[in-house]
Design an enzyme around this catalytic site. Structure first.
Site, PDB file in Angstrom:
ATOM      1  N   ASP A 167      -5.090  -8.446   4.340  1.00  0.00           N
ATOM      2  CA  ASP A 167      -4.088  -7.757   5.156  1.00  0.00           C
ATOM      3  C   ASP A 167      -4.288  -8.079   6.636  1.00  0.00           C
ATOM      4  OD1 ASP A 167      -2.136  -6.137   6.163  1.00  0.00           O
ATOM      5  OD2 ASP A 167      -2.992  -4.241   5.498  1.00  0.00           O
ATOM      6  N   GLU A 196     -11.029   0.464  -9.015  1.00  0.00           N
ATOM      7  CA  GLU A 196     -12.130   0.197  -8.071  1.00  0.00           C
ATOM      8  C   GLU A 196     -13.362   0.992  -8.465  1.00  0.00           C
ATOM      9  OE1 GLU A 196     -11.206   0.278  -3.845  1.00  0.00           O
ATOM     10  OE2 GLU A 196     -13.152   1.163  -3.380  1.00  0.00           O
ATOM     11  N   GLY A 203     -10.962  -6.350   1.482  1.00  0.00           N
ATOM     12  CA  GLY A 203     -11.476  -6.508   2.846  1.00  0.00           C
ATOM     13  C   GLY A 203     -11.804  -7.944   3.192  1.00  0.00           C
ATOM     14  N   SER A 206     -10.230 -10.328   4.879  1.00  0.00           N
ATOM     15  CA  SER A 206      -9.961 -10.869   6.219  1.00  0.00           C
ATOM     16  C   SER A 206     -11.262 -10.896   6.998  1.00  0.00           C
ATOM     17  CB  SER A 206      -8.958  -9.990   6.974  1.00  0.00           C
ATOM     18  OG  SER A 206      -7.700 -10.029   6.377  1.00  0.00           O
ATOM     19  N   ASP A 260      -1.203  -1.524  -3.962  1.00  0.00           N
ATOM     20  CA  ASP A 260      -2.557  -1.618  -3.416  1.00  0.00           C
ATOM     21  C   ASP A 260      -3.107  -0.204  -3.189  1.00  0.00           C
ATOM     22  OD1 ASP A 260      -4.795  -2.871  -2.259  1.00  0.00           O
ATOM     23  OD2 ASP A 260      -3.892  -2.849  -0.244  1.00  0.00           O
ATOM     24  N   SER A 289       0.860  -1.193   0.000  1.00  0.00           N
ATOM     25  CA  SER A 289       0.000   0.000   0.000  1.00  0.00           C
ATOM     26  C   SER A 289       0.892   1.239   0.000  1.00  0.00           C
ATOM     27  CB  SER A 289      -0.878   0.011   1.257  1.00  0.00           C
ATOM     28  OG  SER A 289      -0.066   0.247   2.402  1.00  0.00           O
TER      29      SER A 289
HETATM   30  P1  13P Z   1      -8.391  -6.678   5.008  1.00  0.00           P
HETATM   31  O1  13P Z   1      -7.400  -5.954   5.871  1.00  0.00           O
HETATM   32  O2  13P Z   1      -9.782  -6.585   5.524  1.00  0.00           O
HETATM   33  O3  13P Z   1      -7.937  -8.064   4.738  1.00  0.00           O
HETATM   34  O4  13P Z   1      -8.413  -5.903   3.593  1.00  0.00           O
HETATM   35  C1  13P Z   1      -7.259  -5.905   2.813  1.00  0.00           C
HETATM   36  C2  13P Z   1      -7.433  -5.158   1.529  1.00  0.00           C
HETATM   37  O5  13P Z   1      -8.496  -5.089   0.949  1.00  0.00           O
HETATM   38  C3  13P Z   1      -6.231  -4.545   0.952  1.00  0.00           C
HETATM   39  O6  13P Z   1      -6.521  -3.840  -0.217  1.00  0.00           O
HETATM   40  O1  G3H Z   2      -6.580  -1.817   2.044  1.00  0.00           O
HETATM   41  C1  G3H Z   2      -5.753  -1.443   2.846  1.00  0.00           C
HETATM   42  C2  G3H Z   2      -4.695  -2.327   3.359  1.00  0.00           C
HETATM   43  O2  G3H Z   2      -5.155  -3.016   4.495  1.00  0.00           O
HETATM   44  C3  G3H Z   2      -3.442  -1.534   3.623  1.00  0.00           C
HETATM   45  O3  G3H Z   2      -3.484  -0.858   4.828  1.00  0.00           O
HETATM   46  O4  G3H Z   2      -2.832   1.460   4.212  1.00  0.00           O
HETATM   47  O5  G3H Z   2      -2.541   0.587   6.573  1.00  0.00           O
HETATM   48  O6  G3H Z   2      -1.061  -0.216   4.729  1.00  0.00           O
HETATM   49  P1  G3H Z   2      -2.428   0.328   5.100  1.00  0.00           P
HETATM   50 ZN    ZN Z   3      -8.415  -2.875  -0.229  1.00  0.00          ZN
HETATM   51 NA    NA Z   4     -11.954  -7.256   6.482  1.00  0.00          NA
END
Ligand code: 13P
Ligand code: G3H
Ligand code: ZN
Ligand code: NA
EC number: 4.1.2.13
Length: 283
Positions: free
Chosen positions: A231, A133, A208, A210, A81, A49
């Site tokens: 993530d 997106e 998202g 997770s 990302d 990211s």
């Molecule tokens: P999570 O942290 O919910 O797994 O989302 C990760 C994500 O979408 C990164 O772009």
């Molecule tokens: O979608 C976002 C990811 O979880 C990255 O998170 O911007 O804190 O690195 P971050």
């Molecule tokens: Zn994301």
């Molecule tokens: Na999530």
């Protein structure tokens, strides 16, 4: 081996499985993901990211990922990302990323199309794949915070128009998931995934992911999701292992001994996900 995101995701799209895109911030996380990919014979996407790039530095993160990808015996793409900033996207392309996400989801449709088109034109000219997106995914990331009430599902007609006009390689859609830890159980709009897939016939991305149950993940994959972003679950595996180790070994000061169980724990959870996503055994 280092490959483009398109190469990995076109195969997933054709054969009906999904590939994990795991966020990377340091060497141990990269090694954990690659170990899991080797163990399960899975293609994989390493994604940084803008916040991750700020933390590690573009030179460190891109070179660490490049070493990992080139040493790997499975296909690996290096991806940006949520690139919300045009200059950041260009920086990643210059530093050898093989895939970038341009996130114009905060803009009205026309502006999102315009920004995405601009990135696609440049990225494709140098062989880099692009994710965009459409719709607004809930939750908080480094640069964007979307309240639940502001999260808007992707409109299938808009998705078709967006895909046609931008020539983007894969599309992130808002179908009920959110970044970070869920308060309740996420409600995925499976019909929406199915409709968007049918209309666009392209690789689709779930953010998202997770905290989404494996039953829901499997269903989403069967309906057309091909890239699954993770993530938070890896962060939790990292933090849990470190907390536990420190509790049991309060006098340990060697970073190697502290980080080793965290690396192993991350690898375990990543391998488990690769099996659920259906990417295991594809490399
Ligand atoms: P999570 O942290 O919910 O797994 O989302 C990760 C994500 O979408 C990164 O772009
Ligand atoms: O979608 C976002 C990811 O979880 C990255 O998170 O911007 O804190 O690195 P971050
Ligand atoms: Zn994301
Ligand atoms: Na999530």
């Amino acid at each position: 081996m280092l490959v483009t995101g398109k190469e990995i995701l076109q195969d997933a799209h054709k054969n009906g499985y999904a590939v994990g895109a795991f966020n990377i911030n340091n060497m141990e996380i990269i090694q954990a993901i690659i170990d899991a990919a080797e163990e399960t014979r899975s293609p994989v996407i390493l994604q940084a990211s803008q916040g991750g790039i700020k933390y590690a530095g573009i030179d460190y993160i891109s070179k660490l990922a490049k070493v990992a990808a080139e040493k790997a015996t499975v296909p690996v793409a290096i991806h940006l990302d949520h690139g919300t900033d045009f200059d950041q996207v260009m920086l990643c392309i210059r530093n050898g990323f093989t895939s970038v996400m341009v996130d114009g989801s905060r803009f009205p449709l026309e502006e999102n199309i315009e920004l995405t088109k601009k990135v696609v034109e440049i990225a494709h000219a140098v062989g880099v794949s692009v994710e965009a997106e459409l719709g607004k995914i809930g939750g908080t990331e480094d640069h964007i915070k979307v309240d639940e009430k502001d999260a808007t599902m992707t409109d299938p007609d808009e998705a078709l128009r967006f895909a046609k006009e931008t020539d983007v390689d894969y599309l992130a859609i808002a179908v009920g998931t959110a970044h970070g830890v869920y308060k309740g159980k996420p409600e995925l709009d499976f019909d929406r995934i199915k409709t968007i897939k049918k209309m666009t016939n392209m690789p689709l991305v779930l953010h998202g992911s997770s905290g989404v149950s494996y039953d829901d993940i499997e269903k989403a994959v069967s309906l057309g999701i091909n890239k699954i972003n993770i993530d938070t679950d890896v962060r939790m595996a990292f933090a849990d292992a470190i907390k536990e180790f420190i509790k049991e070994n309060p006098d340990e000061i060697d970073p190697r001994n502290i980080l080793k169980p965290a690396r192993a724990n991350m690898s375990k959870i990543v391998a488990e996900k690769m099996r659920v996503f259906g990417s295991a055994g594809r490399a």
